[in-house]
Motif scaffolding. Structure first.
Motif, PDB file in Angstrom:
ATOM      1  N   PRO A  33       0.915  -1.171  -0.012  1.00 26.56           N
ATOM      2  CA  PRO A  33      -0.063  -0.020  -0.125  1.00 26.56           C
ATOM      3  C   PRO A  33       0.803   1.420  -0.030  1.00 26.56           C
ATOM      4  O   PRO A  33       2.089   1.275   0.355  1.00 26.56           O
ATOM      5  N   THR A  34       0.263   2.467  -0.304  1.00 23.19           N
ATOM      6  CA  THR A  34       1.066   3.773  -0.249  1.00 23.19           C
ATOM      7  C   THR A  34       0.724   4.092   1.276  1.00 23.19           C
ATOM      8  O   THR A  34      -0.653   3.853   1.885  1.00 23.19           O
ATOM      9  N   HIS A  84      -3.451   3.798   1.252  1.00 28.03           N
ATOM     10  CA  HIS A  84      -4.219   3.503   0.274  1.00 28.03           C
ATOM     11  C   HIS A  84      -3.918   2.359  -0.606  1.00 28.03           C
ATOM     12  O   HIS A  84      -2.616   1.931  -0.702  1.00 28.03           O
ATOM     13  N   TRP A  86      -5.040   0.336  -4.253  1.00 27.40           N
ATOM     14  CA  TRP A  86      -5.826   0.082  -5.497  1.00 27.40           C
ATOM     15  C   TRP A  86      -5.753  -1.197  -6.190  1.00 27.40           C
ATOM     16  O   TRP A  86      -4.668  -1.667  -6.409  1.00 27.40           O
ATOM     17  N   GLN A  93     -11.055   0.427  -4.493  1.00 28.12           N
ATOM     18  CA  GLN A  93     -10.098   1.263  -3.800  1.00 28.12           C
ATOM     19  C   GLN A  93     -10.355   1.229  -2.263  1.00 28.12           C
ATOM     20  O   GLN A  93     -11.314   1.706  -1.930  1.00 28.12           O
ATOM     21  N   ARG A  95      -9.182   2.940   1.267  1.00 28.14           N
ATOM     22  CA  ARG A  95      -8.278   4.045   2.169  1.00 28.14           C
ATOM     23  C   ARG A  95      -8.406   3.827   3.333  1.00 28.14           C
ATOM     24  O   ARG A  95      -9.756   3.866   3.885  1.00 28.14           O
TER      25      ARG A  95
END
Length: 185
Positions: A33-34, A84, A86, A93, A95
């Motif tokens: 993930p980010t 985040h 995807w 998505q 979050r």
């Protein structure tokens, strides 16, 4: 029969299933993930991390880092993060907003001992991560359990969007006991 993306409960279950797959499957999109923080001087920062744990019962996700990394300085100043993910295969998505606790030292030693040698190479870089160096390879990797940290992220909010034929967005919060509410996508 109802598809998973048509109900709050289906979406929430899919979020945690996706996070679980990210922990166990190195090829899954949720694996990396980010991870976003706020720098000590107020700038947003985002980087890719590896998801190491996800527990729906406690609402925790965990990542590992070097104690000397910039994200530690940011988390010491503002102990919260956003993650985040995807997943194009699911048109999903995810979050997450989370409060972050930095775990180091004796509390992490048993976990350190389970990490394969090749992965330990990420903890104990000299000079410290983010330091200016003259040439691209002017650093030494010397695994050091004293530089290993676990970022324990207590999820406070989940925002999930399914971008299928009809877009659906739902938000969940710890404060609302994970009861979903629909949002305009």
């Amino acid at each position: 029969m109802t598809d998973w993306f048509e109900t709050h409960q289906g979406l929430l279950q899919r979020v945690w299933d996706t996070l679980g797959h990210g922990v166990t499957d190195a090829q899954h999109p949720a694996r990396r993930p980010t991870f976003a923080t706020v720098s000590p001087n107020g700038w947003p920062e985002a980087r890719t991390v590896v998801l190491r744990a996800a527990d729906p019962d406690s609402g925790l996700v965990c990542v590992h880092t070097d104690i000397n990394s910039d994200k530690i300085k940011s988390l010491q100043a503002t102990p919260c993060a956003a993650l985040h993910i995807w997943d194009s295969a699911q048109d999903l998505q995810i979050r997450l907003q989370a409060d972050v606790q930095i775990i180091t030292g004796a509390e992490t030693r048993a976990l350190w001992d389970k990490i394969p040698n090749h992965a330990q190479q990420s903890y104990g870089v000299t000079p410290a991560p983010g330091s200016v160096i003259k040439h691209a390879l002017d650093y030494v990797k010397d695994p050091d359990p004293n530089t290993f940290a676990v970022l324990e992220c207590t999820v406070s909010q989940i925002d999930v969007v399914h971008l299928g034929a009809q877009h659906r967005r739902s938000q969940f919060s710890r404060a609302r006991h994970w009861q979903g509410q629909w949002l305009s996508p």
